[in-house]
Motif scaffolding. Structure first.
Motif, PDB file in Angstrom:
ATOM      1  N   MET A   1       5.837   9.633  35.576  1.00 24.89           N
ATOM      2  CA  MET A   1       7.282   9.770  35.760  1.00 24.89           C
ATOM      3  C   MET A   1       7.936   9.893  34.393  1.00 24.89           C
ATOM      4  SD  MET A   1       8.373   5.844  36.744  1.00 24.89           S
ATOM      5  CE  MET A   1       6.880   5.546  37.707  1.00 24.89           C
ATOM      6  N   ASP A   2       9.162  10.416  34.357  1.00 22.74           N
ATOM      7  CA  ASP A   2       9.831  10.550  33.068  1.00 22.74           C
ATOM      8  C   ASP A   2      10.464   9.223  32.656  1.00 22.74           C
ATOM      9  OD1 ASP A   2      12.568  10.375  34.130  1.00 22.74           O
ATOM     10  OD2 ASP A   2      12.251  12.402  34.877  1.00 22.74           O
ATOM     11  N   ARG A   3      10.853   9.139  31.391  1.00 21.54           N
ATOM     12  CA  ARG A   3      11.370   7.876  30.836  1.00 21.54           C
ATOM     13  C   ARG A   3      12.639   7.419  31.543  1.00 21.54           C
ATOM     14  NH1 ARG A   3      11.095   5.615  24.847  1.00 21.54           N
ATOM     15  NH2 ARG A   3       8.952   5.914  25.508  1.00 21.54           N
ATOM     16  N   ALA A   4      13.534   8.352  31.844  1.00 22.38           N
ATOM     17  CA  ALA A   4      14.792   7.976  32.492  1.00 22.38           C
ATOM     18  C   ALA A   4      14.528   7.369  33.862  1.00 22.38           C
ATOM     19  CB  ALA A   4      15.702   9.200  32.613  1.00 22.38           C
ATOM     20  N   THR A   5      13.588   7.942  34.607  1.00 22.47           N
ATOM     21  CA  THR A   5      13.251   7.415  35.928  1.00 22.47           C
ATOM     22  C   THR A   5      12.641   6.027  35.811  1.00 22.47           C
ATOM     23  OG1 THR A   5      12.883   9.645  36.783  1.00 22.47           O
ATOM     24  CG2 THR A   5      11.892   7.823  38.014  1.00 22.47           C
ATOM     25  N   LEU A   6      11.753   5.857  34.836  1.00 27.99           N
ATOM     26  CA  LEU A   6      11.124   4.557  34.628  1.00 27.99           C
ATOM     27  C   LEU A   6      12.162   3.498  34.281  1.00 27.99           C
ATOM     28  CD1 LEU A   6       8.733   2.652  34.219  1.00 27.99           C
ATOM     29  CD2 LEU A   6       8.468   3.575  31.903  1.00 27.99           C
ATOM     30  N   ASP A   7      13.034   3.796  33.316  1.00 29.32           N
ATOM     31  CA  ASP A   7      14.038   2.816  32.896  1.00 29.32           C
ATOM     32  C   ASP A   7      15.003   2.486  34.028  1.00 29.32           C
ATOM     33  OD1 ASP A   7      12.930   2.546  30.405  1.00 29.32           O
ATOM     34  OD2 ASP A   7      14.344   3.889  29.405  1.00 29.32           O
TER      35      ASP A   7
ATOM     36  N   GLU B   1       2.971   4.497  32.614  1.00 25.15           N
ATOM     37  CA  GLU B   1       3.982   4.821  33.632  1.00 25.15           C
ATOM     38  C   GLU B   1       4.563   6.210  33.399  1.00 25.15           C
ATOM     39  OE1 GLU B   1       4.677   2.998  36.248  1.00 25.15           O
ATOM     40  OE2 GLU B   1       3.616   1.148  35.701  1.00 25.15           O
ATOM     41  N   GLU B   2       4.776   6.556  32.124  1.00 21.37           N
ATOM     42  CA  GLU B   2       5.386   7.852  31.818  1.00 21.37           C
ATOM     43  C   GLU B   2       4.407   9.011  31.990  1.00 21.37           C
ATOM     44  OE1 GLU B   2       7.299   7.557  28.003  1.00 21.37           O
ATOM     45  OE2 GLU B   2       8.820   6.158  28.749  1.00 21.37           O
TER      46      GLU B   2
ATOM     47  N   ARG C   1       4.128   1.299  29.244  1.00 23.84           N
ATOM     48  CA  ARG C   1       5.155   2.349  29.357  1.00 23.84           C
ATOM     49  C   ARG C   1       4.507   3.732  29.290  1.00 23.84           C
ATOM     50  NH1 ARG C   1      10.459   3.522  28.919  1.00 23.84           N
ATOM     51  NH2 ARG C   1      11.091   1.319  28.797  1.00 23.84           N
TER      52      ARG C   1
END
Length: 466
Positions: free
Chosen positions: A211-217, A207-208, A204
């Motif tokens: 990209m931001d957390r909201a986009t990843l989730d 990935e972050e 995670r």
């Protein structure tokens, strides 16, 4: 080394990530190249016609895998993650009727599939077993531009230049700066120990970094939604799968029987295995029919990971959306290591690289959401992969049906068994995952080509096609 979870899990269409999604993507790339300034365009020259030739495994099993149709659809400007599976036959019929491809933003080009799409089994192209050449010509038939693409598994496509660069820099550090750039299981475990983080947490964090957390989730949820929808469609549809083998879909019938047993509370000692199997079969029956699937890490092995997630939701009362995200992140971490150090391509290393990799990924993901330590997760992946070593890719008639559909069911069963064995241990084990991956690579290199997605050996020649 960094390979995004969204490179490991890609939404596309069946029946094959390397033979369907890859060629479609290659056709998209060639269209982009035509419009670009990246080639020496002669003054006053205009592209008016296109040609395509398929080589190696793409030629041998391309008809059964729908490779030619994928090229046509790609040359019409359709992408694997965007095309409507229900419209693909209509698109192909239009091109066959008009003899032209009309991708958006282009003037339209002559392309007669019967003449301009060649399955060349006599001319392998050096570099990779899955090769295709696309050519653009002017009105006088002079070649203006030609490009060779290699479909290297899991929907990944590279040019000759890109393939050489990959091979040269295989062990080089990734240009993408991430906090935990593990390129092997050994590095992954060392970083987990020094950071105190789980494998999912490290993945995670990587990935972050991009990209931001909201986009990843949101992306992880979209991947699972696509997987779940594929299972549901596969459990709802009956009939004969396309291709000529007349293989009947079985997932719905088995699912209905299991539902009846579930409601009646009848004792079934292999109930969990039955559910696992039917989930995996549902996905791969959809894949065989050209439906919407997710590479996991390939289309031919697309059923193992979704089936194991569904099993987690079905049999683990603590399962939730955060658990699914951790599962996918962990599975992608393992898939990235395997791809970096060996292969996920059946045309390169046989089915051990497809269903074997998928089973290792699924075992790791399940062990993670069961509370496993990094060492137990690595052990689970190793157990699953070890017991797929040497598996050949020998699809009958070049179709991703027999033995592929049932292999996904057994891959899912092995994944759960591997996770359970690992969780019953303390993480200490004899064979390291890195050693198992290297063994798979060596075995694949030494495997006879007829056992690597050519349909020239194994079950493909020992079972009469009916």
């Amino acid at each position: 080394m960094f390979l995004s979870v969204f490179d490991v899990f890609k939404i596309g269409v069946g029946p094959s990530s390397s033979h369907t999604m890859g060629p479609m993507t290659a056709a998209n790339r060639f269209l982009e190249l035509i419009l670009s300034d990246e080639w020496p365009r002669p003054a006053g020259a205009h592209v008016t016609a296109l040609k395509a030739s398929l080589h190696g495994s793409l030629a041998y099993t391309g008809i059964g895998h729908g490779t030619g149709n994928a090229v046509i659809i790609g040359l019409m400007g359709e992408a694997p993650d965007k095309v409507d599976p229900d419209r693909m036959d209509e698109i192909i019929a239009e091109v066959e009727r008009t003899g032209r491809v009309t991708p958006p933003g282009h003037p339209g080009y002559s392309f007669k599939p019967k003449d301009d799409l060649v399955y060349d089994k006599k001319t392998p192209l050096p570099g990779h077993a899955n090769a295709m050449r696309l050519t653009a010509l002017d009105r006088d038939g002079r070649v203006l531009l030609t490009q060779v693409y290699f479909s290297i598994g899991g929907g990944f496509v590279v040019t000759e230049t890109e393939l050489l660069a990959m091979q040269k820099n295989k062990k080089a550090a990734s240009t993408q700066k991430v906090p935990y750039p593990f390129a092997s299981a050994k590095e992954m475990l060392a970083m987990a120990a020094s950071s105190g983080l789980s494998i999912a947490q490290m993945k995670r964090a990587n990935e972050e970094a991009v990209m931001d957390r909201a986009t990843l989730d949101a992306g992880l949820d979209r991947i699972w939604d696509a997987m779940r929808s594929c299972i549901d469609r596969g459990l709802a549809v009956e009939g004969i799968m396309p291709g000529g083998l007349k293989v009947r879909r079985r997932a719905r019938q088995i699912h209905d029987k299991l539902q009846e047993e579930w409601r009646s509370n009848r004792l079934n000692p292999v109930l969990a295995n039955d559910w696992l199997s039917v989930y995996a079969m549902a996905v791969n029956e959809e894949n065989a029919a050209g439906g919407r699937v997710v590479t996991s890490p390939t289309n031919g092995a697309a059923g193992v990971v979704p089936a194991t997630v569904r099993y987690y939701l079905h049999f683990h009362p603590e399962a939730d959306q955060d658990g699914i995200r951790d599962y996918l992140l962990t599975a992608a971490a393992i898939g990235g290591i395997i791809k970096h150090n060996a292969s996920i391509s059946g045309a390169e290393v046989g089915c051990q690289g497809e269903v074997g990799s998928a089973s290792a990924m699924a075992a790791a993901g399940l062990a993670a959401v069961m509370g496993g330590s990094p060492e137990q997760i690595e052990n689970a992946a190793e157990i699953a992969l070890e017991h797929h070593l040497g598996m050949t890719c020998d699809p009958i008639a070049g179709l991703v049906q027999v033995p592929c559909i049932e292999r996904n069911a057994l891959g899912a069963v092995k994944a759960v068994t591997a996770a359970s064995l690992a969780m019953n241990g303390d993480g200490e084990h004899f064979v390291p995952l890195d050693g198992c991956i290297e063994t798979m690579r060596q075995t694949g290199n030494e495997m006879n080509e007829k056992y690597k997605e050519t349909s020239l050996g194994g079950l493909a020649v020992n079972v009469v096609e009916c």
